[in-house]
Design an enzyme around this catalytic site. Structure first.
Site, short mmCIF file in Angstrom:
data_model
loop_
_atom_site.label_atom_id
_atom_site.label_comp_id
_atom_site.label_asym_id
_atom_site.label_seq_id
_atom_site.Cartn_x
_atom_site.Cartn_y
_atom_site.Cartn_z
N LYS A 86 0.76 -1.36 -0.07
CA LYS A 86 -0.17 0.08 0.06
C LYS A 86 0.81 1.15 0.07
O LYS A 86 0.40 2.14 -0.53
CB LYS A 86 -0.88 -0.02 1.04
CG LYS A 86 -2.04 -1.19 1.25
CD LYS A 86 -2.93 -0.75 0.21
CE LYS A 86 -4.21 -1.89 0.09
NZ LYS A 86 -5.12 -1.60 -1.18
N GLU A 108 -10.07 5.44 2.47
CA GLU A 108 -11.11 3.99 3.04
C GLU A 108 -10.04 3.08 3.25
O GLU A 108 -9.00 3.25 2.76
CB GLU A 108 -12.16 3.64 1.87
CG GLU A 108 -11.62 2.62 0.96
CD GLU A 108 -10.36 3.08 0.11
OE1 GLU A 108 -9.50 2.16 -0.37
OE2 GLU A 108 -10.39 4.23 -0.20
N SER A 376 2.02 -9.71 -0.51
CA SER A 376 1.64 -8.10 -0.98
C SER A 376 1.40 -7.58 0.72
O SER A 376 1.76 -6.28 0.75
CB SER A 376 0.27 -8.01 -1.27
OG SER A 376 -0.78 -8.89 -0.44
#
Length: 408
Positions: A86, A108, A376
């Site tokens: 992210k 969000e 990830s």
């Protein structure tokens, strides 16, 4: 890509008129940045000094021996600052926010990793920050909520609807409509109205650029397959983009939940429960009923229970460039346990979905071939969920003692 962010029949920008000018400004700023020869090097330099890039490509010797097929490599996005891929997207969008002269960001989050990353970026750049998170996700990702608040963000628990990611997105858009002159919405995945799918993919493509270079360095040849979990699609698009023009099979793994026939899953691209529709500003596959009402989703991984999916991935499914599979909650816990025991790596529950499919398929490939799993994110954020899944008695006793201390 077609005009205005269409990927054949998917994508687009279905916007209320009040937001059109804001999106035009964002798209113009993004285009100018992409066309600025100094922008990508500045972005890559920021990620190198702030977020451990390039992240390693780890050869899994023990897992490779265990399965007896292809060499298994892991792209270590869990080693990014804040613990997931992210950071790639939010730091890039932070540079765009600075170019636009805005001073506040909103986001969000589902699993909480995007929320922590956005709050971190806001602290780094000096922006005010508000995070919207479904009440269900707040409960199961409490450690991430704690860190967001410590970083200076205001966290709003969304109590509307099913109280998960799609409801957090709706609330964030409501905020943006009221504060668009001062605020940028840092959308966390490759979904939503144009230019978000393209823009998030652009920043996440740093994963695939690195992975392609790294595997050629160590193997001297391309991998046979790349595996990535698929929620909205940002980590998958990030690594897939690096190999899109190569003879490499790309495999996206969705949340199979309790099984594709159970009605308790979040699979949009390999289940019969999804259909094409328009919601949240774009056109893609959504889990919806015949009347277009969004269905409830389920996954053991908070970051994979989104009701839609990237329009780019929807198009890549239609064209056959990406193959999709689904992993059940039970399979995910088993794969996570194996990865921990065999390699000492702790994938996030989201990432563990990709491990499931890779573990199923690695034995059918030859020892001369290699595969890459995109890890990830890291699994420490999932400690509550994982401990429950493992039914760990020591953890239960610890929680009971802590609860008694608080209520003493």
């Amino acid at each position: 890509m077609h005009n205005r962010g269409y990927y054949h029949q998917f994508g687009g920008a279905f916007l209320p008129e009040i937001l059109v000018a804001t999106f035009d400004q964002l798209e113009q700023t993004f285009r100018e940045a992409k066309n600025d020869p100094a922008f990508w090097p500045a972005y890559a330099s920021l990620m190198a000094s702030y977020s451990c890039r390039p992240t390693p490509l780890t050869y899994c010797e023990n897992l490779t021996r265990h399965f007896g097929g292809a060499k298994i490599y892991i792209k270590r996005e869990d080693l990014n600052h804040t613990g997931a891929h992210k950071a790639n997207n939010v730091m890039g969008q932070g540079l765009l926010v600075r170019r636009m002269g805005k001073r506040r960001v909103i986001a969000e989050t589902g699993a909480g990793q995007h929320g922590v990353a956005t709050a971190t970026m806001a602290a780094r750049f000096g922006f005010a920050c508000t995070i919207y998170m479904g009440e269900v996700d707040v409960a199961r990702q409490r450690p991430n909520v704690f860190w967001m608040e410590r970083l200076g963000a205001t966290v709003h628990a969304v109590t509307d609807g099913t109280r998960i990611l799609k409801d957090a997105i709706n609330e964030a858009f409501r905020d943006w409509v009221s504060n668009m002159d001062t605020t940028h919405y840092v959308l966390g995945t490759a979904c939503g109205p144009h230019p978000f799918p393209e823009m998030v993919t652009y920043f996440q493509s740093i994963i695939g650029k690195e992975a392609r270079r790294q595997i050629l360095d160590v193997e001297g040849r391309l991998p046979s397959r790349i595996y990535a979990c698929v929620g909205g699609g940002s980590n998958a698009m990030g690594i897939f983009t690096g190999f899109m023009d190569d003879p490499v099979e790309l495999v996206g793994v969705e949340a199979g939940g309790l099984g594709l026939d159970s009605g308790r899953h979040a699979s949009r691209l390999c289940s019969r429960d999804a259909s094409i529709g328009v919601a949240q500003g774009y056109r893609t596959y959504f889990l919806q009923n015949a009347d277009g009402q969004m269905q409830e989703t389920h996954s053991i991984a908070a970051g994979l229970d989104y009701v839609g999916v990237s329009p780019i991935l929807a198009d890549l499914k239609e064209t056959g460039r990406v193959r999709f599979a689904a992993a059940t909650d039970r399979e995910v816990v088993e794969a996570l346990s194996l990865a921990i025991r065999k390699e000492g790596v702790i994938p996030a529950l989201e990432s563990a979905h990709a491990f499931v499919q890779a573990f199923k398929e690695a034995p059918e490939l030859s020892p001369e071939e290699s595969i890459i799993i995109n890890q990830s994110g890291r699994g420490d954020k999932d400690i509550f969920t994982v401990a429950d899944a493992f039914d760990d008695p020591g953890w239960k006793a610890f929680i009971i003692r802590k609860a008694e201390q608080y209520h003493a």
